[in-house]
Design a protein around this motif. Structure first.
Motif, PDB file in Angstrom:
ATOM      1  N   UNK A 183       3.820  -0.908 -13.629  1.00  8.84           N
ATOM      2  CA  UNK A 183       4.260  -1.314 -12.290  1.00  8.84           C
ATOM      3  C   UNK A 183       3.398  -2.449 -11.755  1.00  8.84           C
ATOM      4  N   UNK A 184       2.084  -2.343 -11.915  1.00  8.76           N
ATOM      5  CA  UNK A 184       1.199  -3.396 -11.434  1.00  8.76           C
ATOM      6  C   UNK A 184       1.427  -4.709 -12.182  1.00  8.76           C
ATOM      7  N   UNK A 185       1.621  -4.625 -13.499  1.00  7.30           N
ATOM      8  CA  UNK A 185       1.898  -5.834 -14.290  1.00  7.30           C
ATOM      9  C   UNK A 185       3.228  -6.443 -13.854  1.00  7.30           C
ATOM     10  N   UNK A 186       4.251  -5.586 -13.693  1.00 13.19           N
ATOM     11  CA  UNK A 186       5.560  -6.083 -13.267  1.00 13.19           C
ATOM     12  C   UNK A 186       5.497  -6.759 -11.909  1.00 13.19           C
ATOM     13  N   UNK A 226      -6.932   3.146  -2.696  1.00 21.01           N
ATOM     14  CA  UNK A 226      -6.527   2.514  -3.949  1.00 21.01           C
ATOM     15  C   UNK A 226      -5.246   1.701  -3.759  1.00 21.01           C
ATOM     16  N   UNK A 227      -4.324   2.222  -2.943  1.00 18.52           N
ATOM     17  CA  UNK A 227      -3.086   1.495  -2.678  1.00 18.52           C
ATOM     18  C   UNK A 227      -3.336   0.179  -1.978  1.00 18.52           C
ATOM     19  N   UNK A 239      -2.705  -3.583  -3.459  1.00 18.06           N
ATOM     20  CA  UNK A 239      -1.955  -4.592  -2.716  1.00 18.06           C
ATOM     21  C   UNK A 239      -2.778  -5.868  -2.538  1.00 18.06           C
ATOM     22  N   UNK A 240      -4.088  -5.707  -2.384  1.00 22.84           N
ATOM     23  CA  UNK A 240      -4.961  -6.870  -2.295  1.00 22.84           C
ATOM     24  C   UNK A 240      -4.958  -7.679  -3.580  1.00 22.84           C
ATOM     25  N   UNK A 241      -4.896  -6.996  -4.719  1.00 27.54           N
ATOM     26  CA  UNK A 241      -4.812  -7.699  -5.997  1.00 27.54           C
ATOM     27  C   UNK A 241      -3.545  -8.550  -6.052  1.00 27.54           C
ATOM     28  N   UNK A 264       0.813  -1.227   0.000  1.00 27.83           N
ATOM     29  CA  UNK A 264       0.000   0.000   0.000  1.00 27.83           C
ATOM     30  C   UNK A 264       0.843   1.271   0.000  1.00 27.83           C
ATOM     31  N   UNK A 265       1.927   1.267   0.780  1.00 24.81           N
ATOM     32  CA  UNK A 265       2.800   2.444   0.844  1.00 24.81           C
ATOM     33  C   UNK A 265       3.475   2.700  -0.498  1.00 24.81           C
ATOM     34  N   UNK A 266       3.895   1.637  -1.183  1.00 25.19           N
ATOM     35  CA  UNK A 266       4.580   1.792  -2.459  1.00 25.19           C
ATOM     36  C   UNK A 266       3.644   2.218  -3.577  1.00 25.19           C
TER      37      UNK A 266
END
Length: 286
Positions: free
Chosen positions: A170-173, A108-109, A113-115, A88-90
């Motif tokens: 970033x999310x995909x990575x 949203x963070x 993170x939940x995803x 979440x912080x990142x």
């Protein structure tokens, strides 16, 4: 008086000090013929050898313990728990923007993170699906390669992109990095820990491995915020990618293939370097 007391004759016999044991018997006022003492010493040595064989802390077992511990260290220091502990912080800053409040970006963070957590759970299913068909070694090597690639993808997004495309990359990575870890590394270490040690020492050896794993995790948790502030998220991800390459080399050179093998067969696999022609067979080199 205590300064004049001899060592225990039993202790002296266990350590091969038969002459001192004779002197100790005499000091204690016990009559023990020399032949009897030497015969008792031989019995003690035989018992010690029997106990040592039973505990099975042999050279291959010690080598296996070192390899499992290093595997656990690499499992942690390649960065997997950063996504879960600091997710979440990142991710929160990448949701910030015009019209988005601080509270919304934090929500949203957490959601992002939940995803990542869901990805980890789903990917773990595929670990159990493939680990016996593909094998521990091939799965781990492939996973480390994938982790390195997707860490570099995330590092590129964090360093050179902006806006929605940056968030997507970033999310995909992160997601594919976690998927690779869950499939090839996360469960593999714990499986190796449970199958490479003889029953007599499995509890103690597994406990040592688990302690090393959590100590490495603790070190990562302490080091990451310092690294992030010092060199930035992009460079931290590059550092983790380099450690993943180290993981590839470590598994290739030191971790044999243990699938389908009994404990006795697995122990023999660790009696020397990995047989790179057939990693599921013992090496002729010692």
């Amino acid at each position: 008086m205590r300064a004049r007391m001899p060592e225990s004759p039993r202790w002296l016999l266990e350590h091969g000090k038969e002459d001192k044991a004779l002197k100790a018997f005499r000091m204690l006022g016990l009559h023990a013929p020399e032949e009897q003492v030497r015969a008792e010493a031989a019995l003690v040595r035989a018992e010690n050898e029997r106990v040592a064989a039973k505990t099975q802390w042999t050279r291959p077992v010690k080598r296996a313990l070192v390899i499992v511990c290093v595997f656990f260290i690499l499992q942690q220091i390649t960065g997997i728990n950063v996504a879960f502990y600091y997710g979440p912080h990142l991710l929160e800053p990448y949701f910030a923007g015009p019209g988005t409040s601080v509270v919304q970006s934090e929500i949203y963070g957490v959601f992002a993170a939940g995803i990542l957590a869901v990805v980890n759970v789903v990917a773990t299913y595929f670990a159990y699906l493939f680990i016996d068909s593909i094998g521990r070694r091939r799965l781990a090597i492939s996973a480390y390669i994938g982790m390195a690639v997707f860490l570099l993808v995330g590092a590129y997004g964090a360093s050179f992109m902006n806006g929605v495309p940056q968030l997507i990359v970033i999310m995909v990575g992160f997601s594919l990095f976690i998927a690779c870890f869950a499939i090839g590394i996360g469960g593999t270490g714990w499986l190796l820990q449970g199958e490479v040690f003889p029953t007599a020492v499995r509890g103690r050896a597994s406990g040592i491995g688990a302690a090393v794993d959590w100590l490495a995790n603790y070190g990562l948790v302490l080091a990451f915020p310092i690294l992030q502030v010092g060199i930035g998220l992009g460079w931290v991800m590059i550092l983790f990618a380099v450690l993943c390459v180290v993981g590839v080399l470590f598994v290739y050179f030191f971790v044999p293939e243990t699938k389908g093998r009994s404990v006795e067969e697995i122990v023999r696999l660790f009696d020397g370097v990995v047989n790179r022609k057939d990693p599921s067979q013992p090496s002729l080199s010692r």
